[in-house]
Design an enzyme around this catalytic site. Structure first.
Site, short mmCIF file in Angstrom:
data_model
loop_
_atom_site.label_atom_id
_atom_site.label_comp_id
_atom_site.label_asym_id
_atom_site.label_seq_id
_atom_site.Cartn_x
_atom_site.Cartn_y
_atom_site.Cartn_z
N GLY A 31 0.80 -1.22 0.00
CA GLY A 31 0.00 0.00 0.00
C GLY A 31 0.83 1.26 0.00
N ASN A 32 0.17 2.39 0.34
CA ASN A 32 0.78 3.72 0.22
C ASN A 32 1.30 3.86 -1.22
OD1 ASN A 32 3.51 5.69 1.16
ND2 ASN A 32 1.41 6.26 1.52
N HIS A 34 2.37 4.56 -4.95
CA HIS A 34 3.00 5.66 -5.69
C HIS A 34 3.09 5.25 -7.16
CE1 HIS A 34 6.53 3.13 -5.56
NE2 HIS A 34 6.61 3.22 -4.23
N HIS A 37 4.20 1.66 -8.06
CA HIS A 37 3.16 0.63 -7.94
C HIS A 37 2.19 0.70 -9.12
CE1 HIS A 37 4.02 1.38 -3.47
NE2 HIS A 37 4.28 0.09 -3.59
N SER A 185 9.63 5.27 -3.34
CA SER A 185 9.46 4.29 -2.27
C SER A 185 8.48 4.86 -1.26
CB SER A 185 10.80 4.02 -1.58
OG SER A 185 10.58 3.39 -0.34
N ARG A 187 8.76 4.57 1.73
CA ARG A 187 9.54 5.06 2.87
C ARG A 187 10.14 6.45 2.61
NH1 ARG A 187 10.71 -0.76 3.75
NH2 ARG A 187 9.80 -1.27 5.78
P1 AMP Z 1 5.96 -2.48 -1.58
O1 AMP Z 1 4.61 -1.86 -1.45
O2 AMP Z 1 7.08 -1.59 -1.19
O3 AMP Z 1 6.03 -3.84 -0.94
O4 AMP Z 1 6.18 -2.74 -3.13
C1 AMP Z 1 5.25 -3.46 -3.89
C2 AMP Z 1 5.84 -3.73 -5.25
O5 AMP Z 1 6.13 -2.49 -5.89
C3 AMP Z 1 7.17 -4.51 -5.18
O6 AMP Z 1 7.20 -5.44 -6.25
C4 AMP Z 1 8.19 -3.43 -5.36
O7 AMP Z 1 9.41 -3.89 -5.90
C5 AMP Z 1 7.48 -2.50 -6.34
N1 AMP Z 1 8.04 -1.15 -6.29
C6 AMP Z 1 8.30 -0.40 -5.20
N2 AMP Z 1 8.88 0.77 -5.55
C7 AMP Z 1 8.99 0.75 -6.90
C8 AMP Z 1 9.53 1.65 -7.87
N3 AMP Z 1 10.06 2.81 -7.52
N4 AMP Z 1 9.47 1.29 -9.17
C9 AMP Z 1 8.94 0.10 -9.55
N5 AMP Z 1 8.42 -0.80 -8.68
C10 AMP Z 1 8.45 -0.49 -7.37
#
Ligand code: AMP
Length: 282
Positions: A31-32, A34, A37, A185, A187
């Site tokens: 979630g959150n 961007h 995603h 990200s 974060r």
């Molecule tokens: P997360 O919500 O951080 O667990 O990320 C969910 C999915 O989005 C994971 O497959 C991440 O690798 C991908 N993701 C996160 N940040 C990016 C980004 N800047 N560009 C592309 N994919 C991303």
């Protein structure tokens, strides 16, 4: 867009789609959301008839003292974004929907899970592998999309899928960055205004390290040391900067040509990760 809260909810919808002969692509997230995603969701839409996105902040991949309780939860805004982009369903389970209180099974992809981020976040990749395997079993997608931003995570998942014969095709997707190079990200929202000015240096250092590898005048060890120092000069507290073979993330040797440089560093209290992958040529 269908909002699915429980495993039985998902089963009903997936069964209907399957009976209609439709294919399913899956995008797991915490979630959150961007633009990174959303890019995964857009790519998923091209690859399958139906797209399921999960939003689940998975407690088992957070260590003691990490940010599980403060991780940004923006469910309403996330749902609006997913609906706008045309996801077919969002799966928003609670922790008790995903984990049985007596759960006794954990998936560990040994070796790779203990290195790099795994060395600094013990148990993290077991948490990731276990929840992703469970989500695959719940959604039963044909394809699942993962960001290359989390290169080690992607490698852990590919290894798990290979080793356990999970019938899903893993699709890696390029990292989406700010114009200044900073990888998007969830974060990044923790960064202060002054840290935001420094954060893009992480990617610049990676690009400089890549140029040094290609120039070939120093050993990999010297390059790693030099650019760790460089990060410290910018105000980062690096966990590691490592030149690896992109296929299996073993430490690279001179003969390897397909490489990735992985980095993790703290800026204030925010831990950032990034990587560059490239072909060195011979
Ligand atoms: P997360 O919500 O951080 O667990 O990320 C969910 C999915 O989005 C994971 O497959 C991440 O690798 C991908 N993701 C996160 N940040 C990016 C980004 N800047 N560009 C592309 N994919 C991303």
């Amino acid at each position: 867009m269908q909002i699915l809260n429980t495993v039985p909810d998902v089963r009903v919808v997936v069964k209907e789609w399957r009976l209609a002969g439709e294919s399913i692509a899956f995008v797991p997230t915490m979630g959150n959301l961007h633009a990174g995603h959303i890019d995964l969701v857009n790519k998923a839409k091209v690859l399958a008839d139906r797209v399921v996105v999960s939003i689940f902040v998975n407690p088992t991949q957070f260590g003691v003292g990490e940010d599980f309780s403060t991780y940004p939860r923006t469910e309403q805004a996330d749902q609006e974004k997913l609906s706008t982009v045309g996801a077919d369903a969002v799966f928003l389970p609670s922790v008790s929907d995903v984990y049985d209180p007596d759960a006794a099974t954990v998936i560990t992809v040994s070796g790779i899970s203990e290195r790099y981020c795994g060395a600094f976040r013990p148990g993290h990749f077991s948490g990731v592998a276990t929840v992703v395997c469970k989500l695959f079993n719940i959604v039963q997608p044909d394809k699942a999309l993962f960001g290359l931003k989390d290169f080690q995570q992607l490698t852990v998942i590919k290894t798990m899928v290979r080793d356990l014969n999970i019938p899903v095709q893993i699709i890696p997707v390029e990292t989406v960055r700010e114009a200044n190079g900073l990888a998007l990200s969830s974060r990044n929202g923790y960064l202060t205004e002054s840290e935001k000015l420094v954060a893009p240096e992480l990617y610049k250092v990676l690009c400089a390290a890549k140029a040094a590898v290609i120039a070939g005048r120093q050993s990999f060890e010297e390059i790693e040391q030099q650019f760790v120092k460089n990060l410290v000069q910018f105000g980062f507290k690096p966990d590691y900067l490592s030149i690896c073979r992109s296929q299996d993330l073993n430490p690279a040797s001179d003969n390897d040509t397909e490489l990735v440089i992985l980095v993790a560093a703290k800026l204030g209290s925010t831990r950032l990760i990034d990587n560059v992958y490239f072909s060195k040529g011979v």
